[in-house]
Design a protein around this motif. Structure first.
Motif, PDB file in Angstrom:
ATOM      1  N   GLN A  69      -4.171  18.158   9.858  1.00 49.64           N
ATOM      2  CA  GLN A  69      -3.674  17.485  10.233  1.00 49.64           C
ATOM      3  C   GLN A  69      -4.376  16.193   9.394  1.00 49.64           C
ATOM      4  OE1 GLN A  69      -2.271  17.655  13.055  1.00 49.64           O
ATOM      5  NE2 GLN A  69      -2.001  19.823  13.180  1.00 49.64           N
ATOM      6  N   ALA A  70      -3.727  14.930  10.325  1.00 44.97           N
ATOM      7  CA  ALA A  70      -3.965  13.616  10.259  1.00 44.97           C
ATOM      8  C   ALA A  70      -5.493  13.543   9.835  1.00 44.97           C
ATOM      9  CB  ALA A  70      -3.486  12.748  10.714  1.00 44.97           C
ATOM     10  N   PRO A  71      -6.192  12.801   8.799  1.00 49.19           N
ATOM     11  CA  PRO A  71      -7.983  12.966   8.562  1.00 49.19           C
ATOM     12  C   PRO A  71      -7.914  11.833   9.567  1.00 49.19           C
ATOM     13  CG  PRO A  71      -6.364  11.909   7.211  1.00 49.19           C
ATOM     14  CD  PRO A  71      -5.327  12.572   7.292  1.00 49.19           C
ATOM     15  N   VAL A  72      -9.095  11.717  10.291  1.00 48.57           N
ATOM     16  CA  VAL A  72      -9.700  11.134  11.318  1.00 48.57           C
ATOM     17  C   VAL A  72     -11.190  11.171  11.201  1.00 48.57           C
ATOM     18  CG1 VAL A  72     -10.380  11.434  14.100  1.00 48.57           C
ATOM     19  CG2 VAL A  72      -8.540  12.568  12.786  1.00 48.57           C
ATOM     20  N   VAL A  73     -11.186   9.616  10.875  1.00 44.19           N
ATOM     21  CA  VAL A  73     -13.034   9.205  10.350  1.00 44.19           C
ATOM     22  C   VAL A  73     -13.467   8.468  11.469  1.00 44.19           C
ATOM     23  CG1 VAL A  73     -14.215   7.175   8.511  1.00 44.19           C
ATOM     24  CG2 VAL A  73     -11.776   9.124   7.891  1.00 44.19           C
ATOM     25  N   ALA A  74     -14.657   8.604  12.072  1.00 41.55           N
ATOM     26  CA  ALA A  74     -15.151   8.282  12.843  1.00 41.55           C
ATOM     27  C   ALA A  74     -14.305   7.914  14.032  1.00 41.55           C
ATOM     28  CB  ALA A  74     -16.088   6.858  12.452  1.00 41.55           C
ATOM     29  N   GLY A  75     -13.686   8.621  14.660  1.00 34.43           N
ATOM     30  CA  GLY A  75     -12.814   8.915  15.539  1.00 34.43           C
ATOM     31  C   GLY A  75     -11.605   8.216  15.447  1.00 34.43           C
TER      32      GLY A  75
ATOM     33  N   ALA B 188      -8.128   7.869  13.695  1.00 36.94           N
ATOM     34  CA  ALA B 188      -7.059   8.930  12.938  1.00 36.94           C
ATOM     35  C   ALA B 188      -5.930   7.972  11.918  1.00 36.94           C
ATOM     36  CB  ALA B 188      -5.845   9.789  13.917  1.00 36.94           C
ATOM     37  N   PHE B 189      -6.139   8.699  10.533  1.00 35.48           N
ATOM     38  CA  PHE B 189      -5.054   8.077   9.949  1.00 35.48           C
ATOM     39  C   PHE B 189      -4.021   8.393   9.661  1.00 35.48           C
ATOM     40  CE2 PHE B 189      -9.632   6.506   8.706  1.00 35.48           C
ATOM     41  CZ  PHE B 189      -9.307   5.309   8.094  1.00 35.48           C
ATOM     42  N   ASP B 190      -2.974   8.300  10.387  1.00 37.00           N
ATOM     43  CA  ASP B 190      -1.932   9.306  10.841  1.00 37.00           C
ATOM     44  C   ASP B 190      -0.642   8.177  10.232  1.00 37.00           C
ATOM     45  OD1 ASP B 190      -2.391   8.113  12.789  1.00 37.00           O
ATOM     46  OD2 ASP B 190      -2.053   9.262  14.137  1.00 37.00           O
ATOM     47  N   THR B 191      -1.156   8.124  10.358  1.00 35.62           N
ATOM     48  CA  THR B 191      -0.030   6.535   9.503  1.00 35.62           C
ATOM     49  C   THR B 191       0.683   6.586   7.917  1.00 35.62           C
ATOM     50  OG1 THR B 191      -0.661   3.874  10.043  1.00 35.62           O
ATOM     51  CG2 THR B 191       0.207   5.045  12.225  1.00 35.62           C
ATOM     52  N   SER B 192       2.242   5.742   8.019  1.00 39.40           N
ATOM     53  CA  SER B 192       1.544   5.859   6.263  1.00 39.40           C
ATOM     54  C   SER B 192       0.975   4.738   6.016  1.00 39.40           C
ATOM     55  CB  SER B 192       3.125   5.284   5.751  1.00 39.40           C
ATOM     56  OG  SER B 192       4.015   6.547   6.432  1.00 39.40           O
ATOM     57  N   GLN B 193       0.660   3.696   6.792  1.00 35.85           N
ATOM     58  CA  GLN B 193      -0.179   2.692   5.949  1.00 35.85           C
ATOM     59  C   GLN B 193      -1.840   2.977   6.004  1.00 35.85           C
ATOM     60  OE1 GLN B 193       2.466   2.290   8.429  1.00 35.85           O
ATOM     61  NE2 GLN B 193       3.915   0.712   7.767  1.00 35.85           N
ATOM     62  N   SER B 194      -2.009   3.539   6.877  1.00 39.56           N
ATOM     63  CA  SER B 194      -3.592   3.673   7.183  1.00 39.56           C
ATOM     64  C   SER B 194      -4.078   4.622   6.849  1.00 39.56           C
ATOM     65  CB  SER B 194      -3.813   4.010   8.830  1.00 39.56           C
ATOM     66  OG  SER B 194      -3.264   5.230   9.144  1.00 39.56           O
TER      67      SER B 194
ATOM     68  N   LYS C  80      -1.103  13.917   2.536  1.00 39.52           N
ATOM     69  CA  LYS C  80      -0.115  13.818   2.593  1.00 39.52           C
ATOM     70  C   LYS C  80       0.741  14.330   2.807  1.00 39.52           C
ATOM     71  CE  LYS C  80       2.633  10.011   1.760  1.00 39.52           C
ATOM     72  NZ  LYS C  80       2.275   9.013   3.013  1.00 39.52           N
ATOM     73  N   LEU C  81       1.103  15.573   2.469  1.00 41.01           N
ATOM     74  CA  LEU C  81       1.879  16.328   2.198  1.00 41.01           C
ATOM     75  C   LEU C  81       1.661  17.377   3.690  1.00 41.01           C
ATOM     76  CD1 LEU C  81       2.680  18.187  -0.856  1.00 41.01           C
ATOM     77  CD2 LEU C  81       3.769  16.143   0.187  1.00 41.01           C
ATOM     78  N   GLN C  82       0.663  17.407   4.451  1.00 44.75           N
ATOM     79  CA  GLN C  82       0.723  18.278   5.322  1.00 44.75           C
ATOM     80  C   GLN C  82       0.981  19.507   5.554  1.00 44.75           C
ATOM     81  OE1 GLN C  82       1.580  15.609   8.924  1.00 44.75           O
ATOM     82  NE2 GLN C  82       0.060  14.483   9.291  1.00 44.75           N
ATOM     83  N   PHE C  83       0.929  19.982   4.650  1.00 46.43           N
ATOM     84  CA  PHE C  83       1.703  21.195   4.718  1.00 46.43           C
ATOM     85  C   PHE C  83       1.326  21.980   2.886  1.00 46.43           C
ATOM     86  CE2 PHE C  83       4.063  25.221   3.456  1.00 46.43           C
ATOM     87  CZ  PHE C  83       4.166  25.558   4.174  1.00 46.43           C
ATOM     88  N   ILE C  84       0.528  22.942   2.709  1.00 42.48           N
ATOM     89  CA  ILE C  84       0.228  23.237   1.245  1.00 42.48           C
ATOM     90  C   ILE C  84       0.992  25.021   1.087  1.00 42.48           C
ATOM     91  CG2 ILE C  84      -1.394  21.360   0.460  1.00 42.48           C
ATOM     92  CD1 ILE C  84      -2.847  23.428   1.411  1.00 42.48           C
ATOM     93  N   THR C  85       1.566  25.151   0.370  1.00 43.80           N
ATOM     94  CA  THR C  85       2.014  26.609  -0.102  1.00 43.80           C
ATOM     95  C   THR C  85       1.213  27.244  -1.763  1.00 43.80           C
ATOM     96  OG1 THR C  85       4.109  25.552  -1.087  1.00 43.80           O
ATOM     97  CG2 THR C  85       3.831  26.716   1.138  1.00 43.80           C
TER      98      THR C  85
END
Length: 358
Positions: A156-162, A164-170, A240-245
């Motif tokens: 999932q997108a990282p969350v710091v102190a509530g 969410a860094f879920d956009t490309s800019q953040s 960044k990829l949100q999926f690893i293999t």
């Protein structure tokens, strides 16, 4: 041309040696801070990958460029960091706590490799690290109860102190802060006695040992620190990829990392990021050039591999110091013009290393 007269030791270890450094690095920081406003989202994502690979390049540069220990299995440390981050964040751990554990576990894996590698060097060390990379990749694929095997794992997108860094800019700003912190840490380490011991080992193990440098301790420490940085990069890479293999951390990835620091410039912190820029942006340039090439060449599946190999051979033959080494020569030429002398940068004859006299 600028002349710097040093009158105290503090001048020799200062991060910025003169006002020009402050100006240009300040300009670079301003560009990086304004990049989300200046670049489209696609190129911002590519710049984020440059920062992530730059962190991994710093680790491999510390090991290969400053300590002289080459690794062909460095992608395994990226994988350890990425899977650790995926597992811990999936269990609800805070982002930075999981990132610290990813770095520590990768460092532990580096120690596991570094201790047996104390008895080997050169090509034998490369083979040992290559074997380690194969083993770790197989563990990722077979340990399905933890890693998910070849099905992979989602992050999932990282969350710091509530937040969410879920956009490309953040997420870009998060990677930028971590990359700057890692760079400053490496620069300070290289100014310290530990960094000078690493360089002494790279130049001559016998001379370093005769000056009191503990080879086993510093080599193992170099592996651990290098693996820790790779683990941090792997964690960010997974987010960044949100999926690893397991296939993402194979021998090809390790070769790309080694190619990155060789082309960027061995023995230079700048070379890690210059090599990362080459690794990320070269495929884009190749893709743009395909439209102007004949179909028999432009549509060839091995075009990118061929270009990478040709560029690597060219740098090894004509510019062993990489992109950063070439820039130093261009800068010296501009400073000395019109008094530049042909042959000033002609490669000197190399003499036998003292280790060969044993």
């Amino acid at each position: 041309m600028r002349f710097i007269f040093k009158t105290e030791y503090a001048q020799d270890i200062r991060l910025a040696r003169h006002g020009g450094h402050w100006f240009w690095y300040g300009l670079l920081c301003a560009f990086l801070a304004l990049a989300p406003l200046l670049l489209p989202e696609y190129w911002l994502a590519q710049l984020t990958f440059v920062l992530i690979y730059g962190i991994a390049g710093l680790g491999l540069m510390l090991l290969a460029g400053f300590t002289g220990q080459f690794s062909l299995g460095h992608a395994a440390f990226l994988g350890v960091g990425a899977y650790t981050q995926a597992l811990l964040t999936g269990m609800g751990w805070p982002f930075f706590a999981a990132l610290a554990c990813a770095a520590l576990l990768s460092a532990a894996a580096g120690i596991v490799v570094g201790l047996p590698a104390l008895r080997v060097k050169g090509i034998y060390l490369a083979i040992a690290t290559l074997a380690f990379g194969f083993i770790v990749e197989e563990v990722f694929a077979r340990w399905t109860s933890v890693t998910g095997g070849n099905k992979g794992m989602f992050l999932q997108a990282p969350v710091v102190a509530g937040l969410a860094f879920d956009t490309s800019q953040s997420f870009y700003f998060l990677c930028l802060v971590i990359a700057v912190a890692c760079t400053l840490a490496i620069l300070n380490l290289l100014r310290a006695p530990t960094g000078r011991a690493f360089v002494a080992i790279r130049d001559s193990e016998i001379s370093a040992q005769s000056m009191g440098v503990h080879l086993a301790w510093y080599k193992t420490l170099s592996f651990a620190l290098s693996a820790a940085l790779a683990g941090i990069a792997g964690a960010l890479y997974g987010h960044k990829l949100q999926f690893i293999t397991p296939e993402q951390f194979d021998i090809v990835q390790s070769i790309d990392l080694l190619l990155m620091i060789v082309i960027g410039g061995l023995g230079s912190v700048h070379g890690a990021f210059l090599g990362a820029s080459f690794l990320i942006f070269m495929p884009q340039l190749i893709g743009l050039a395909k439209d102007y090439l004949p179909d028999s060449i432009g549509q060839s599946p091995g075009l990118q591999t061929f270009v990478y190999g040709a560029v690597l051979i060219a740098f090894v033959m004509f510019e062993p110091l990489g992109i950063y080494g070439r820039w130093l020569k261009v800068r010296a030429w501009l400073q000395l013009f019109p008094f530049y002398r042909a042959g000033m940068f002609k490669r000197q004859k190399s003499f036998q290393k003292s280790e060969r006299l044993r």
